[in-house]
Design an enzyme around this catalytic site. Structure first.
Site, mmCIF file in Angstrom:
data_model
loop_
_atom_site.group_PDB
_atom_site.id
_atom_site.type_symbol
_atom_site.label_atom_id
_atom_site.label_comp_id
_atom_site.label_asym_id
_atom_site.label_seq_id
_atom_site.Cartn_x
_atom_site.Cartn_y
_atom_site.Cartn_z
ATOM 1 C CG ASN A 13 -1.763 1.241 1.339
ATOM 2 O OD1 ASN A 13 -1.907 1.981 0.371
ATOM 3 N ND2 ASN A 13 -2.331 1.476 2.509
ATOM 4 C CD1 TRP A 14 3.579 1.276 -2.753
ATOM 5 C CD2 TRP A 14 3.491 2.366 -4.708
ATOM 6 N NE1 TRP A 14 4.376 0.600 -3.642
ATOM 7 C CE2 TRP A 14 4.342 1.250 -4.850
ATOM 8 C CE3 TRP A 14 3.270 3.194 -5.805
ATOM 9 C CZ2 TRP A 14 4.990 0.941 -6.055
ATOM 10 C CZ3 TRP A 14 3.901 2.889 -7.004
ATOM 11 C CH2 TRP A 14 4.754 1.778 -7.121
ATOM 12 C CE LYS A 15 -0.242 3.445 4.872
ATOM 13 N NZ LYS A 15 -0.077 3.652 6.320
ATOM 14 C CG HIS A 105 -5.907 1.580 5.332
ATOM 15 N ND1 HIS A 105 -5.456 2.590 6.152
ATOM 16 C CD2 HIS A 105 -4.853 0.731 5.154
ATOM 17 C CE1 HIS A 105 -4.190 2.376 6.440
ATOM 18 N NE2 HIS A 105 -3.799 1.255 5.858
ATOM 19 C CD GLU A 174 -3.572 -2.840 7.084
ATOM 20 O OE1 GLU A 174 -2.451 -2.589 6.621
ATOM 21 O OE2 GLU A 174 -4.600 -2.261 6.729
ATOM 22 N N GLY A 180 2.416 2.380 10.428
ATOM 23 C CA GLY A 180 3.239 3.573 10.305
ATOM 24 C C GLY A 180 4.211 3.788 11.441
ATOM 25 N N GLY A 236 3.672 -1.400 4.110
ATOM 26 C CA GLY A 236 3.567 0.033 3.884
ATOM 27 C C GLY A 236 4.869 0.590 3.347
#
Length: 256
Positions: A13-15, A105, A174, A180, A236
């Site tokens: 997930n590149w956000k 998410h 998650e 993060g 991430g």
């Protein structure tokens, strides 16, 4: 009928990172690090989830460079079409070659105040367009009530799906407190969470979804996580670095 997946899914997930030029460079580098023949028969499916603006670049150049990547989107509209400014429909994502889409998410739940009805709509519209939804669940704080919280998040969506739709959903655990950060949930916490989800969803709905884990997964801890019997991992920051992403792939594929 349940959807057939590779034994292990490695999703990044590149956000809100990586413009279309950076996406092109990532794919070029990854194609050199992981030639197509190395990924074939590995039992690990790699997928990237770029921003909407980079999806077309990812679609075109993963094919051009013969880079063995599946494509996913970070979100989808709960509506099939219409006057919904700024939203992107499942049919649009399908035309861009998306195989997966994230739903619920923790960042979307918090920032967009998603309702249960919206989550269900996203899942149903994705499935209708032959896109596999990855439903994200996770407790906000590390506590004994965490298992109940994650099961409740999954139940509120599964209860409005029909049996066939339930067989087409992936669930990603998650923990919010791990996303993060430099903190990864311990193998024991992950094992108990996955077990609770499997038991709850099968007991109440007869569903046996693939379970992923996401939350500060990287090349340093993947070795300790890969033996948990999970369906894969949602990474991430480690997924923004082609060398680290390739290293995680090789570990999961037993090539390191």
């Amino acid at each position: 009928m349940p959807v057939a997946f590779a034994p292990c899914l490695l999703a990044a997930n590149w956000k809100m990172n990586m413009d279309h030029l950076q996406t092109l460079e990532f794919i070029r580098e990854l194609s050199l690090l992981l030639p197509e023949k190395e990924a074939e028969g590995s039992g690990v499916e790699m997928a990237i989830f770029p921003p909407f603006t980079s999806l077309r670049t990812a679609q075109v150049f993963s094919a051009s460079y013969r880079c063995p990547l599946s494509l996913g989107a970070q979100d989808v509209s709960p509506h099939p079409s219409g006057a919904f400014t700024g939203e992107v429909s499942a049919s649009m994502l399908s035309r861009l070659g998306c195989k997966f889409v994230l739903v619920g998410h923790s960042e979307s739940r918090k920032n967009h105040h998603e309702t249960r009805e919206e989550l269900v709509g996203k899942v149903k519209n994705a499935i209708a367009c032959r896109i596999t939804p990855i439903l994200c669940v996770g407790e906000k704080e590390k506590s004994v009530e965490g298992l109940e919280e994650i099961c409740s998040q999954a139940e509120e969506v599964f209860c409005d799906l029909d049996p066939e739709e339930r067989g087409k959903v992936i669930v990603s655990y998650e923990p919010v407190w791990a996303i993060g950060s430099s903190v990864t949930a311990s193998p024991d916490i992950i094992r108990r969470a996955a077990g609770a989800l499997e038991s709850d969803l099968f007991g109440k709905f007869g569903a046996s979804p693939k379970i992923l884990y996401g939350g500060s997964v990287n090349e340093r801890n993947i070795e300790s996580l890969k033996g948990l019997g999970l369906g894969g991992f949602l990474v991430g920051r480690a997924g923004l670095n082609p060398a680290e992403f390739a290293s995680i792939f090789r570990c999961l594929a037993g090539k390191e």
